[in-house]
Design a protein around this motif. Structure first.
Motif, PDB file in Angstrom:
ATOM      1  N   SER A 177       4.968 -10.851  -0.200  1.00  0.00           N
ATOM      2  CA  SER A 177       5.526  -9.634  -0.654  1.00  0.00           C
ATOM      3  C   SER A 177       6.939  -9.531  -0.391  1.00  0.00           C
ATOM      4  O   SER A 177       7.751  -8.648  -1.097  1.00  0.00           O
ATOM      5  CB  SER A 177       4.675  -8.591  -0.433  1.00  0.00           C
ATOM      6  N   PRO A 204       3.218   3.993   8.320  1.00  0.00           N
ATOM      7  CA  PRO A 204       3.428   5.384   7.713  1.00  0.00           C
ATOM      8  C   PRO A 204       2.325   6.416   7.749  1.00  0.00           C
ATOM      9  O   PRO A 204       1.162   5.576   7.465  1.00  0.00           O
ATOM     10  CB  PRO A 204       4.088   4.886   6.410  1.00  0.00           C
ATOM     11  N   ARG A 250       5.607   5.624  -3.716  1.00  0.00           N
ATOM     12  CA  ARG A 250       5.473   4.072  -3.271  1.00  0.00           C
ATOM     13  C   ARG A 250       4.277   4.137  -2.108  1.00  0.00           C
ATOM     14  O   ARG A 250       3.691   3.106  -1.906  1.00  0.00           O
ATOM     15  CB  ARG A 250       6.805   3.623  -2.806  1.00  0.00           C
ATOM     16  N   ASN A 251       4.603   5.141  -1.219  1.00  0.00           N
ATOM     17  CA  ASN A 251       3.572   5.018  -0.051  1.00  0.00           C
ATOM     18  C   ASN A 251       2.129   5.330  -0.255  1.00  0.00           C
ATOM     19  O   ASN A 251       1.148   5.204   0.500  1.00  0.00           O
ATOM     20  CB  ASN A 251       4.315   6.099   0.981  1.00  0.00           C
ATOM     21  N   TYR A 252       1.870   5.853  -1.645  1.00  0.00           N
ATOM     22  CA  TYR A 252       0.419   6.323  -1.929  1.00  0.00           C
ATOM     23  C   TYR A 252      -0.049   5.010  -3.060  1.00  0.00           C
ATOM     24  O   TYR A 252      -1.083   5.327  -3.423  1.00  0.00           O
ATOM     25  CB  TYR A 252       0.400   7.630  -2.503  1.00  0.00           C
ATOM     26  N   ILE A 291      11.780  -5.143   7.446  1.00  0.00           N
ATOM     27  CA  ILE A 291      11.434  -4.919   6.063  1.00  0.00           C
ATOM     28  C   ILE A 291      11.446  -3.317   5.802  1.00  0.00           C
ATOM     29  O   ILE A 291      10.636  -2.753   6.343  1.00  0.00           O
ATOM     30  CB  ILE A 291       9.933  -5.404   5.787  1.00  0.00           C
ATOM     31  N   MET A 292      12.532  -3.040   5.263  1.00  0.00           N
ATOM     32  CA  MET A 292      12.723  -1.807   5.170  1.00  0.00           C
ATOM     33  C   MET A 292      11.748  -1.091   4.292  1.00  0.00           C
ATOM     34  O   MET A 292      11.418   0.277   4.784  1.00  0.00           O
ATOM     35  CB  MET A 292      13.943  -1.370   4.188  1.00  0.00           C
ATOM     36  N   GLU A 293      11.226  -1.150   3.125  1.00  0.00           N
ATOM     37  CA  GLU A 293      10.366  -0.739   2.276  1.00  0.00           C
ATOM     38  C   GLU A 293       8.770  -0.471   3.015  1.00  0.00           C
ATOM     39  O   GLU A 293       8.136  -1.773   3.504  1.00  0.00           O
ATOM     40  CB  GLU A 293      10.070  -1.537   1.168  1.00  0.00           C
ATOM     41  N   ASP A 294       8.442   0.555   3.144  1.00  0.00           N
ATOM     42  CA  ASP A 294       6.956   0.795   3.768  1.00  0.00           C
ATOM     43  C   ASP A 294       5.906  -0.041   3.153  1.00  0.00           C
ATOM     44  O   ASP A 294       5.113  -0.418   3.941  1.00  0.00           O
ATOM     45  CB  ASP A 294       6.767   2.284   3.700  1.00  0.00           C
ATOM     46  N   ALA A 295       5.739   0.249   2.086  1.00  0.00           N
ATOM     47  CA  ALA A 295       4.713  -0.320   1.404  1.00  0.00           C
ATOM     48  C   ALA A 295       4.734  -1.940   1.277  1.00  0.00           C
ATOM     49  O   ALA A 295       3.862  -2.620   1.628  1.00  0.00           O
ATOM     50  CB  ALA A 295       4.844   0.200  -0.224  1.00  0.00           C
ATOM     51  N   THR A 296       5.983  -2.537   1.301  1.00  0.00           N
ATOM     52  CA  THR A 296       6.191  -3.929   1.528  1.00  0.00           C
ATOM     53  C   THR A 296       5.603  -4.295   2.768  1.00  0.00           C
ATOM     54  O   THR A 296       5.066  -5.375   3.010  1.00  0.00           O
ATOM     55  CB  THR A 296       7.685  -4.439   0.964  1.00  0.00           C
ATOM     56  N   VAL A 345      -0.558  -8.238  -2.490  1.00  0.00           N
ATOM     57  CA  VAL A 345      -1.649  -7.513  -2.023  1.00  0.00           C
ATOM     58  C   VAL A 345      -3.105  -7.544  -2.345  1.00  0.00           C
ATOM     59  O   VAL A 345      -4.046  -8.015  -1.601  1.00  0.00           O
ATOM     60  CB  VAL A 345      -1.285  -5.906  -2.062  1.00  0.00           C
ATOM     61  N   THR A 401      12.524  -5.992  -0.646  1.00  0.00           N
ATOM     62  CA  THR A 401      13.384  -6.349   0.847  1.00  0.00           C
ATOM     63  C   THR A 401      14.188  -7.577   0.771  1.00  0.00           C
ATOM     64  O   THR A 401      14.047  -8.161   1.755  1.00  0.00           O
ATOM     65  CB  THR A 401      12.742  -5.879   1.978  1.00  0.00           C
ATOM     66  N   ARG A 452      -3.847   4.390  -2.259  1.00  0.00           N
ATOM     67  CA  ARG A 452      -4.565   5.618  -2.250  1.00  0.00           C
ATOM     68  C   ARG A 452      -4.685   6.239  -3.531  1.00  0.00           C
ATOM     69  O   ARG A 452      -5.602   6.930  -3.876  1.00  0.00           O
ATOM     70  CB  ARG A 452      -4.084   6.696  -1.059  1.00  0.00           C
ATOM     71  N   ALA A 494       2.188  -4.330   3.299  1.00  0.00           N
ATOM     72  CA  ALA A 494       1.621  -5.285   2.555  1.00  0.00           C
ATOM     73  C   ALA A 494       1.464  -6.582   3.243  1.00  0.00           C
ATOM     74  O   ALA A 494       0.564  -7.495   3.433  1.00  0.00           O
ATOM     75  CB  ALA A 494       2.189  -5.545   1.113  1.00  0.00           C
ATOM     76  N   ALA A 495       2.651  -6.776   4.033  1.00  0.00           N
ATOM     77  CA  ALA A 495       2.896  -7.861   4.943  1.00  0.00           C
ATOM     78  C   ALA A 495       2.024  -7.987   6.149  1.00  0.00           C
ATOM     79  O   ALA A 495       1.523  -8.971   6.555  1.00  0.00           O
ATOM     80  CB  ALA A 495       4.334  -8.248   5.405  1.00  0.00           C
ATOM     81  N   THR A 541       0.865   7.865   5.889  1.00  0.00           N
ATOM     82  CA  THR A 541      -0.227   7.885   4.701  1.00  0.00           C
ATOM     83  C   THR A 541      -1.053   6.512   4.756  1.00  0.00           C
ATOM     84  O   THR A 541      -1.943   6.618   3.988  1.00  0.00           O
ATOM     85  CB  THR A 541       0.815   7.796   3.366  1.00  0.00           C
ATOM     86  N   GLU A 542      -0.587   5.612   5.557  1.00  0.00           N
ATOM     87  CA  GLU A 542      -1.460   4.528   5.453  1.00  0.00           C
ATOM     88  C   GLU A 542      -2.532   4.292   6.596  1.00  0.00           C
ATOM     89  O   GLU A 542      -3.290   3.575   6.929  1.00  0.00           O
ATOM     90  CB  GLU A 542      -0.558   3.157   5.461  1.00  0.00           C
ATOM     91  N   PHE A 574       1.596  -5.704  -5.945  1.00  0.00           N
ATOM     92  CA  PHE A 574       0.225  -5.313  -5.885  1.00  0.00           C
ATOM     93  C   PHE A 574      -0.803  -6.062  -6.202  1.00  0.00           C
ATOM     94  O   PHE A 574      -1.678  -5.780  -5.850  1.00  0.00           O
ATOM     95  CB  PHE A 574       0.053  -3.884  -5.791  1.00  0.00           C
TER      96      PHE A 574
END
Lengths: 289, 306, 546
Positions: free
Chosen positions: B164, C270, A249-251, C249-254, B157, B254, A254, C257-258, C272-273, B153
């Motif tokens: 989101s 995170p 999910r974190n990628y 917002i728990m989810e990193d990706a979310t 995004v 979330t 990328r 995005a926000a 990775t970002e 996404f």
């Protein structure tokens, strides 16, 4: 789910042929079967088919798909294509084992409940009511979260959650079958209960169980993926589609391939099994509710 | 009728007791110590012990269970170990969000499912039918959480059309609503189609057609109405499944509902909160099933309750 | 520099800040010139939205030490003493003056007379005393545990409060400047809400608590009465933004995005970002080493074969820290060498010279020596037919799992089979207390004193009594960490703490791996956001430029 039939006497093989023929006429089912065969072959032949060791860590991290790595590489430099192939083993295993647990236990309980009736029937069906009182996925989540995540616990949890479906189905069919005249006759002739079940009742309820189990494999794979996504799947570094998605999910921006391929694999595999289930349903024509 | 409802309600009581024992036993027999989580990973044994004592975790299990049940009967589900708030209050904060999400998902599913199912039946064995059926097959096969990620996404995004995450307005409901509703929509579409096809084959439809009624009237007046009964059952059952689906979809977006709360409290071994949520979901589930049965009888007067 | 009687204690502080400053460059506040009046006006207004991954369990300063809670309390409260954001010196704040006794047992505070709580009640010696006494009430053990041997709180005058400790307590000043549980709690709100205070908190800070939408956000509004900002801010009056919204917002990706869609202005990234944002002109990126104790492998000294020094050393040599950092933190972490973080006073930098550099050959030789040999064609070492198989316990945080998978692969290269056992946090902690593990991954978010060594290494803390999850019981180590604990002479303390660290590394008590670097992305619309050298966010000059 009243079955009208005592049609199993005689012509077992010709019926089998009919079913097969009408299954083959179902275009979707054939496509599904072909796709599933592909997954099965790749899962069984994984050690020979996978171009790389799925657990081999390398410095070639997050490479995009290429001729060397068809589906790219993950954050640990592992080959995603190989992991998907090995992941198929896990998914199919989860699907089969958990459905096996559910179908066997459920059929057994259903037969007992339907055949014996009385207080035992009552106890079994009340237990099933309890399991049915909350959604299967919730039950599975609680079981795995409590037992600790592992492949075995995952299969047990999903299996337990779908027992009641089979129990209800089998009990209903058994009760109905018991009223059939030929069964009453067989009983009157002193046929033993076990033999009666094996010879007359089981074959009579086989079709709905087969269809339900087939579709059950598909939904078990989906549930397993969802649980893995929540971090309740097999232990790392096991290659499993759901946990591959969770870890990627974190990628997503990328490395789109980390998200795209495991998700597509789950969808395709489940789709194939569902199509087969549909074909079987039409061919066997059991009246499921 | 009234006796039937009463009997159904009464029979739910032992089921609920069973559910509560099951959940209680699973939680308490498993490893994991809520005191340690509350007191922090650095807490010493002494502090842990004080917490266990205060939380009543040192009492024998039957005592703890009795405390839970006797409270529950009075409508008091105890207090969250983690936040120290009443469980009822914690759930009350979230349940509206989950219901709202489920309602949107269900509405989308009904509109999409009934619509496309009808189209497929009307255009039976033609291109539209195939498109709808393939779409429906995909719909039941795609993992909802993955579909949700894809939606985020693409629409949040990349295109920036929808937010989101968050739960403050109607716009926030769109993406999770779709992700949640897609499976139910697919199932409904298949059900509507097959139910309609069955009705179309029946005599009265043939009669209506023979009378020279135009096709549109036949479909709307006769077919659709008569095929709705089994569809409504499915809607009821799907609503239950959809409530379950929120557990996972809420994670992806979330969404501050019961699902995220449940997972959080499972991880925190927040026993009273987990028990409360599971009990709520079980009650809701049983209620939905009962409502479906009653509705079914109302729509199809041939069914009798005795 | 110090307006008051110097003491051993202040010397301690001085050494500490020097250590901190040399270890890390500082990310001090962006010091703009004080704004002219009209500029001041344009800075006012707007709502700044900050995204967090974890929602606080409660906002009761005495009910938890959760980092999520601290991040809110830091906005609504102020500590009695502040620390200089660049040097770490204690500086006057609510206490305008202070005095600490020679023996470190008494601290006297002279308070400002113009500070009020959000409810309007005045902050004075009496209300501050009540506030701190609340920590002694049941249910507040978490805060009490940090408080040390408190004897008495004495109101000497309306605005003079004396803290008396039963024993010398080195971290006393540190305690008073603590940003969460030591800040004053609003006595009126405590009285009004009782047990529910955690949902209705109040203090003396620049923002008032407004509303808590469970599972979504906490909103705070500007405290118009606030007129006592610490001296290192340009803005000494009320905050500029009308409100802050803290979104969970728990989810990193979310969450990321926000950030991109502009729904939130500030959030930590995170690892990775980071790469994607670092060149993005729409965002400013701040970074600092994560506080607390680094990610490390715990060895369980009570279980075979971990009781063998050669095995522990071999496993340490087989770890390729930089490869792990590349994977688990996307290269965004520092290698760790000892049991204490370099930012902590008491850190002994000698560990860097004696730590274990990746050396597979040496690792292999050590295992051979210990009797664990690799047979031709085999991948796992054996001794007397028994395979070398060990467990690695952890909880499933994202980068922990990646770290574990790397360790597993690296140790497998050495011929050691690793079984990863992942459970949720509470279960892992329980299993570690029971000593089920051979090895485990661990990291701690708090700790700011070398007394940490006592807590994780002393034999009295083993077996679930404390947090000696190494289950090590060694007289020499016990002796060193005890001496460190009971001496009041900072030089001596440094020496014992240093020796304990040397021992820990030489005996491979644990295997330190890395210290994560934290990254915070701030939307360019937000001006004058700053972070101090310890990673505290300094938000009082912050304003929204729209």
């Amino acid at each position: 789910m009243n079955r009208s039939g005592g049609n199993i006497e005689g012509g077992e093989s010709s019926r089998g042929r009919d079913v097969f023929r009408s299954f083959l006429k179902h275009r979707g089912a054939v496509v599904g079967l072909l796709i599933l065969l592909l997954f099965i072959v790749s899962a069984v032949g994984a050690p020979w088919l996978a171009p790389h060791d799925p657990y081999d860590i390398s410095a070639e991290r997050l490479l995009a798909p290429s001729a060397d790595h068809f589906f790219g590489t993950d954050p640990l430099g592992r080959d995603v294509f190989s992991r998907i192939i090995y992941g198929g083993r896990v998914s199919l295993q989860v699907g089969l084992v958990s459905v096996g647990i559910a179908a066997l236990t459920g059929t057994m309980l259903g037969l007992i409940a339907g055949f014996v009736e009385g207080p035992l029937d009552n106890v079994i069906m009340r237990a099933m009511d309890i399991l049915l009182a909350f959604p299967g996925i919730l039950l599975a989540i609680v079981v795995v979260a409590v037992l600790g995540p592992s492949l075995t616990n995952l299969m047990i949890a999903i299996g337990i959650a779908s027992i009641p479906m089979y129990t209800r189905l089998v009990r209903g069919s058994t009760l109905a079958a018991k009223q059939e005249e030929y069964i009453l006759a067989a009983r009157a002739q002193g046929m033993s209960d076990v033999r009666l079940i094996l010879r007359h009742i089981l074959p009579n309820i086989a079709s709905p169980i087969i269809v339900l189990s087939t579709l059950g494999v598909a939904s078990a794979i989906l549930s397993a993926a969802a649980l893995s996504f929540l971090g309740l799947g097999p232990r790392p570094p096991t290659a499993e589609w759901g946990s591959m998605l969770a870890a990627s999910r974190n990628y997503i921006r990328r490395a789109w391939w980390l998200v795209a391929f495991p998700g597509t694999s789950i969808t395709l595999c489940v789709l194939a099994i569902n199509m087969i289930g549909d074909g079987l349903r039409d061919a066997l024509d059991p009246q499921l509710d | 009728m009234t006796t039937y409802v009463l009997r159904r309600l009464l029979s739910a009581v032992p089921v609920l007791i069973g559910v509560s024992i099951l959940v209680f036993a699973m939680l308490h027999l498993a490893p994991g110590d809520p005191a340690r989580l509350i007191a922090g990973e650095e807490a010493e044994a002494e502090v842990l012990e004080q917490w266990r004592e205060r939380l009543g975790l040192n009492d024998p299990l039957p005592t703890q269970y009795w405390r839970f049940v006797s409270g529950a009967i009075r409508g008091d589900l105890g207090q969250s170990l983690r936040t120290n708030r009443a469980v009822v209050e914690e759930i009350g904060d979230r349940i509206g969000n989950t219901l709202r999400l489920a309602a949107v998902g269900m509405t989308l599913a009904i509109l999409l499912g009934l619509g496309s199912g009808t189209v497929a039946a009307v255009f039976h064995r033609r291109a539209m039918d195939n498109v709808v059926m393939v779409g429906a097959m995909l719909g039941v096969s795609i993992p909802g959480f993955w579909f949700g990620l894809l939606l985020i996404f693409v629409f949040a995004v990349t295109l920036g059309w929808f937010p989101s995450s968050g739960a403050s307005g109607l716009r926030h409901l769109v993406l999770p609503g779709i992700a949640l509703g897609v499976r139910a929509a697919a199932i409904l579409a298949r059900m509507t189609r097959s139910s309609m096809l069955e009705v179309i084959r029946r005599d009265f439809v043939r009669t209506a057609r023979a009378k020279g009624l135009n096709e549109r009237t036949v479909i709307y007046r006769h077919v659709l109405k008569n095929s709705l009964i089994p569809v409504i059952t499915i809607i009821g059952l799907q609503f239950g499944a959809l409530l379950a689906g929120t557990i996972i979809i809420e994670q992806v977006f979330t969404w501050p509902g019961l699902g995220t709360l449940l997972l959080h409290s499972l991880n925190a071994r927040d026993y009273p909160l987990v028990q409360g949520i599971v009990l709520y979901i079980a009650v809701g589930y049983i209620a939905v099933n009962l409502a479906v049965d009653l509705l079914y009888g109302y729509l199809d007067p041939r069914i009798r309750y005795d | 520099m110090y307006p008051h009687k110097t003491s051993l204690f202040i010397a301690t502080v001085a050494i500490m800040l020097i250590a901190a400053m040399t270890a890390f460059g500082c990310a001090g506040p962006v010091g703009d010139e004080p704004a002219p009046e009209e500029e001041e006006e344009t800075r006012r207004g707007g709502t700044i939205v900050i995204g967090y991954s974890e929602e606080p369990p409660t906002l009761d300063a005495h009910g938890t030490t959760a980092a999520a809670t601290v991040s809110v309390l830091d906005r609504i409260g102020d500590p009695v003493l502040e620390r200089d954001p660049e040097t770490g010196d204690f500086i006057a704040h609510i206490a305008e003056e202070w005095d600490i006794s020679e023996d470190g047992k008494t601290l006297t505070l002279w308070l400002r007379d113009d500070v009020t709580f959000h409810s309007g009640t005045e902050l004075n010696a009496q209300t501050l005393k009540e506030s701190w006494e609340r920590i002694l009430e049941p249910g507040h053990e978490v805060a009490l545990g940090r408080m040390g041997p408190l004897g008495d709180l004495v109101v000497e005058d309306d605005y003079v409060l004396r803290i008396e400790m039963e024993e010398s307590f080195a971290p006393l000043m540190n305690w008073v400047s603590w940003r969460s549980w030591a800040q004053p709690v609003d006595p009126d709100l405590v009285r009004e809400y009782g047990d529910d205070y955690g949902r209705n908190p109040g203090s003396i800070g620049p923002y008032r608590f407004d509303e808590w939408l469970t599972g979504q956000e906490i909103s705070l509004v500007r405290n118009e009465d606030y007129d006592w900002a610490p001296e290192f801010y340009d803005n000494r009056g009320p905050a500029y933004p009308d409100a802050l919204r803290l979104r969970y917002i728990m989810e990193d990706a979310t969450r990321v995005a926000a950030l991109e869609t502009g729904e939130i202005h500030i959030t930590s990234l995170p690892s990775t970002e980071v790469e994607r944002f670092i060149d993005d002109p729409d965002f400013e990126i701040f970074s600092y080493p994560r506080g607390g104790v680094s990610m490390h492998v715990l060895f369980n000294h009570e279980r075979e074969p971990m009781d063998d020094l050669r095995v522990r050393q071999a496993l340490s040599y087989a770890i390729d820290k930089s490869a792990i950092i590349d994977v688990a933190a996307d290269g965004r972490a520092e290698e760790a060498h000892g049991p204490l973080p370099p930012t902590m006073w008491g850190y002994w930098d000698g560990v860097e010279d004696i730590s274990y550099d990746h050396d597979l050959e040496r690792a292999g030789a050590l295992l051979d020596d210990a009797g664990w040999t690799l047979d031709e064609g085999e991948s796992v070492r054996t001794r007397d037919g028994e395979p070398l198989e060990i467990t690695l316990y952890l909880t499933s945080f994202d980068h922990w799992v990646l770290t574990a998978e790397m360790l597993q692969a690296q140790w497998r290269e050495l011929g050691v089979e690793v079984i990863i056992e992942n459970y949720e946090w509470g279960t892992v902690l329980e299993y570690l207390a029971d000593g089920r593990h051979h090895t485990a991954l661990m990291g701690y978010s708090t700790s700011n004193d070398p007394d940490w060594l006592y807590r994780v290494f002393h034999s009295s803390q083993a077996g679930g009594a404390g947090i000696n999850r190494h289950h090590i019981r060694n007289d020499e180590l016990d002796n060193l960490v005890e001496r460190q604990r009971y001496t009041m002479d900072p030089d001596e303390r440094l020496q014992y703490a240093g020796e304990a660290q040397r021992f820990a590394v030489e005996q491979a008590v644990q295997a330190p791996i890395y210290i994560l670097t934290e990254y915070v992305a701030v939307n360019r619309k937000v001006e004058d956001f700053a972070i101090d050298y310890r990673g505290n966010w300094l938000l009082h000059d912050m304003w929204l430029n729209e």
